[in-house]
Design an enzyme around this catalytic site. Structure first.
Site, PDB file in Angstrom:
ATOM      1  N   ASP A 129      18.964  24.157  24.682  1.00 48.47           N
ATOM      2  CA  ASP A 129      19.980  24.055  25.740  1.00 48.47           C
ATOM      3  C   ASP A 129      20.081  25.363  26.515  1.00 48.47           C
ATOM      4  OD1 ASP A 129      20.656  21.610  24.648  1.00 48.47           O
ATOM      5  OD2 ASP A 129      22.287  22.459  23.448  1.00 48.47           O
TER       6      ASP A 129
HETATM    7  N1  URA Z   1      20.904  21.481  18.961  1.00 47.13           N
HETATM    8  C1  URA Z   1      21.735  21.797  19.963  1.00 47.13           C
HETATM    9  O1  URA Z   1      22.887  21.413  19.953  1.00 47.13           O
HETATM   10  N2  URA Z   1      21.273  22.564  20.951  1.00 47.13           N
HETATM   11  C2  URA Z   1      20.013  23.036  21.019  1.00 47.13           C
HETATM   12  O2  URA Z   1      19.623  23.730  21.956  1.00 47.13           O
HETATM   13  C3  URA Z   1      19.167  22.692  19.954  1.00 47.13           C
HETATM   14  C4  URA Z   1      19.631  21.917  18.944  1.00 47.13           C
END
Ligand code: URA
Length: 236
Positions: A102
């Site tokens: 993310d």
């Molecule tokens: N889980 C999440 O919530 N965000 C990420 O970037 C990777 C795994």
């Protein structure tokens, strides 16, 4: 190339340890056990250790990036935000991220032009383990930890059990390492939100055999031969 050098290049072991494998009779060339150090092998020879075929690294490029916060996991962003592509050294062949972190998650990200490996690594069937360091709001009860560990329903899907280790308990927060082997969209955030502890910070420490280690945010390094051997083993 000498056999022990071949094994070291392929990431099987150090040259010295490779010599021991040879002397112990664990190495076959074209199906025959070879115990002589210094035996010459060519790229087209079939080399196996304990029955497993060992290949030299291909011409593909494999880069490990410490993705910083505030960067999108794409090579180009129509909205003009900073992308992981902006952080790569100049002059690399075209590579793409394996999976996604993310915008507000930092940590280890593999990028490659080895489409086949990238495809299998992100396929849920192979379930590559990923470990995240999460800082969450509040303190987790034994029951909440248990839910994460047993597996749980999260909105639209069922998350299988995660390994969870509490690493620190600063005031009003918990720092935990959580290992999952799926990769649903925002999975770790959604799991922790579902047990009532929203994530404040999230960093990926490990992607299968690739550890973040001391790599600084925004920096890259080539994946090592040994990491590549382990990745391939995972998806065999
Ligand atoms: N889980 C999440 O919530 N965000 C990420 O970037 C990777 C795994």
């Amino acid at each position: 190339m000498r056999l022990q050098k071949y094994l070291a290049h392929a990431g099987v072991a150090s040259r010295r340890a490779a010599e021991e494998l040879i002397v112990r009779g664990q190495v076959r060339v074209n199906g025959k056990v070879v115990r002589e150090l210094g035996t010459s092998v060519e790229e087209r020879d079939n080399v196996a250790v304990d029955g497993k075929i060992v290949r030299l690294p291909t011409k593909h490029t494999y880069i490990v990036l410490h993705k910083p916060l505030g960067v999108v996991t794409t090579m180009r962003d129509p909205e003009g935000r900073r992308t992981v592509g902006d952080l790569l050294p100049k002059g690399l062949p075209r590579i793409v991220p394996v999976g996604r972190l993310d915008y507000d998650t930092s940590g280890v990200l593999l990028l490659t032009n080895d489409g086949e490996l990238a495809h299998v690594l992100t396929h849920p069937r192979f379930g590559v383990e990923k470990t995240y360091r999460a800082v969450v709001k509040g303190k987790l009860s034994a029951g909440e930890l248990d839910r994460l560990r047993r597996g749980m329903h999260v909105e639209t899907f069922r998350a299988s059990g995660a390994q969870v280790k509490v690493v620190a308990s600063p005031p009003d927060r918990t720092v935990l390492d959580i290992t999952i082997h799926e990769g649903r969209n925002r999975q770790v955030r959604r799991m922790l939100e579902a047990v009532g502890h929203p994530v404040r910070e999230l960093r990926r420490l490990r992607f299968g055999p690739i550890a973040l280690g001391a790599l600084a945010p925004g920096r890259t390094r080539p994946a090592t031969a040994r990491e590549l051997v382990r990745l391939r083993e995972l998806v065999r």
